[in-house]
Write an enzyme that holds these catalytic residues in place. Sequence first.
Site, PDB file in Angstrom:
ATOM      1  N   ASP A 106       0.512   1.211   2.435  1.00 39.68           N
ATOM      2  CA  ASP A 106       2.542   1.353   2.487  1.00 39.68           C
ATOM      3  C   ASP A 106       2.809   0.135   1.980  1.00 39.68           C
ATOM      4  O   ASP A 106       4.118   0.163   1.398  1.00 39.68           O
ATOM      5  CB  ASP A 106       2.714   1.973   3.729  1.00 39.68           C
ATOM      6  N   ILE A 107       2.659  -0.776   2.646  1.00 34.13           N
ATOM      7  CA  ILE A 107       3.340  -2.206   2.563  1.00 34.13           C
ATOM      8  C   ILE A 107       2.566  -3.227   2.517  1.00 34.13           C
ATOM      9  O   ILE A 107       1.349  -3.642   3.741  1.00 34.13           O
ATOM     10  CB  ILE A 107       4.586  -2.481   4.191  1.00 34.13           C
ATOM     11  N   VAL A 108       2.526  -4.440   1.888  1.00 37.05           N
ATOM     12  CA  VAL A 108       1.436  -5.855   1.914  1.00 37.05           C
ATOM     13  C   VAL A 108       3.028  -6.461   3.075  1.00 37.05           C
ATOM     14  O   VAL A 108       3.973  -7.030   2.256  1.00 37.05           O
ATOM     15  CB  VAL A 108       1.582  -5.648   0.372  1.00 37.05           C
ATOM     16  N   ASP A 109       1.987  -7.462   3.646  1.00 33.77           N
ATOM     17  CA  ASP A 109       2.537  -8.512   4.150  1.00 33.77           C
ATOM     18  C   ASP A 109       2.814  -9.072   3.510  1.00 33.77           C
ATOM     19  O   ASP A 109       2.492 -10.226   2.913  1.00 33.77           O
ATOM     20  CB  ASP A 109       3.185  -7.409   5.719  1.00 33.77           C
ATOM     21  N   LYS A 137       6.297  -7.828   1.121  1.00 33.78           N
ATOM     22  CA  LYS A 137       7.552  -8.526   1.479  1.00 33.78           C
ATOM     23  C   LYS A 137       6.562  -9.751   1.073  1.00 33.78           C
ATOM     24  O   LYS A 137       5.957 -10.401   1.379  1.00 33.78           O
ATOM     25  CB  LYS A 137       7.386  -8.257   2.943  1.00 33.78           C
TER      26      LYS A 137
HETATM   27  P1  IMP Z   1      -1.131  -6.930   6.216  1.00 35.59           P
HETATM   28  O1  IMP Z   1      -2.169  -7.301   6.447  1.00 35.59           O
HETATM   29  O2  IMP Z   1       0.542  -8.648   7.032  1.00 35.59           O
HETATM   30  O3  IMP Z   1      -0.131  -7.314   4.668  1.00 35.59           O
HETATM   31  O4  IMP Z   1      -0.068  -5.828   6.427  1.00 35.59           O
HETATM   32  C1  IMP Z   1      -0.096  -4.275   6.096  1.00 35.59           C
HETATM   33  C2  IMP Z   1      -0.008  -3.816   7.231  1.00 35.59           C
HETATM   34  O5  IMP Z   1       1.180  -3.868   8.034  1.00 35.59           O
HETATM   35  C3  IMP Z   1       0.595  -2.302   6.821  1.00 35.59           C
HETATM   36  O6  IMP Z   1      -0.641  -1.965   6.395  1.00 35.59           O
HETATM   37  C4  IMP Z   1       1.373  -2.233   7.559  1.00 35.59           C
HETATM   38  O7  IMP Z   1       0.956  -0.757   8.642  1.00 35.59           O
HETATM   39  C5  IMP Z   1       1.975  -2.746   8.540  1.00 35.59           C
HETATM   40  N1  IMP Z   1       3.533  -3.332   8.384  1.00 35.59           N
HETATM   41  C6  IMP Z   1       3.691  -4.582   7.251  1.00 35.59           C
HETATM   42  N2  IMP Z   1       5.427  -4.526   7.525  1.00 35.59           N
HETATM   43  C7  IMP Z   1       5.575  -3.488   8.363  1.00 35.59           C
HETATM   44  C8  IMP Z   1       6.733  -3.023   8.371  1.00 35.59           C
HETATM   45  O8  IMP Z   1       7.726  -3.882   7.964  1.00 35.59           O
HETATM   46  N3  IMP Z   1       6.505  -1.676   8.910  1.00 35.59           N
HETATM   47  C9  IMP Z   1       5.907  -0.951   9.148  1.00 35.59           C
HETATM   48  N4  IMP Z   1       4.370  -1.417   8.926  1.00 35.59           N
HETATM   49  C10 IMP Z   1       4.955  -2.398   8.569  1.00 35.59           C
HETATM   50 MG    MG Z   2      -1.336   0.272   7.834  1.00 38.55          MG
END
Ligand code: IMP
Ligand code: MG
Length: 191
Positions: A106-109, A137
Site C-alpha cells: 500500500d505505502i512505502v515509508d 513517502k
Molecule cells: P516501511 O517498512 O517503513 O516502508 O513501512 C511500510 C508499512 O508501514 C506499510 O506497509 C504500511 O502498513 C505502514 N505505513 C506506513 N505509513 C503509513 C501511513 O501513513 N498509513 C498507514 N500505514 C502506513
Molecule cells: Mg502494510
Amino acid sequence: MIPAPNYPYAFIDHIIISEEEIRQRVDTLGEQITNDYKDSDKLVLLGLLRGSVMFVTDLMRKVRRPLTMDFMSVSSYAGSTSSGFVRIDSDHKSNIHGWDVILIDDIVDTGYTINTVRKLLMDRNPRSLKTCALLDKVERHKVEIDIDYLGFSIPDYFVVGYGLDIDEKGRNLPYIASVNLERYQDLYGKS
Ligand code: IMP
Ligand code: MG
C-alpha cells in the site's frame, strides 16, 4: 485540499487523493503492466496484507494479461512508527519459482518492508521481480529503494483509506485522507 466529509472517523483531516484520482492512476498503472508483460504467461500479483487488498483487486482488473493473485502478511509496524524489523506472519501459497512477480504494497515509508520482502523473494528464484506501491513517502526513506510502479508520492502525512489503516481503522474510506494524530490520540490514546 478538500476537508473530508463528516465520516464515521472523527480523526480524518483532509482528503489528499480523491476516489477519481485513484481510479485514473490505477487505470494507467494497469495499462503499463499490460504492456510490460506482453510476453509473460506466468505473471503473479503478490500483495502484502492487509493494506494492499483494495489496490490489488482494482489493479488486477486493469491488467489485460493472464495472471494469478497471491498474498503474504508481514509485520513491520506498530502504530505510526516503523521498527525496521519485518516478520512473516503468513507466507504466499503459490510457488513463484520461474514466475514474473510484482510485489505490491500500500505505502512505502522507510522502505524497510518492501526492501526486506523483495530480498526474501529473490531467494525464491522468480523469473523477474518488480515492485509496486500505491503511495510513497519519499522524504522518509531510510534505505535505497526503487519502486517500479508507483501510484503517488505524498508528503510526510500519516494517511488512511483505500485499504490503509491506523490501528485497523479507516480502511474502508474510498479515498486517501490524512490523519489528525492529535485528535486521534484524544479519541483513542497513543496509536
Ligand atoms: P516501511 O517498512 O517503513 O516502508 O513501512 C511500510 C508499512 O508501514 C506499510 O506497509 C504500511 O502498513 C505502514 N505505513 C506506513 N505509513 C503509513 C501511513 O501513513 N498509513 C498507514 N500505514 C502506513
Ligand atoms: Mg502494510
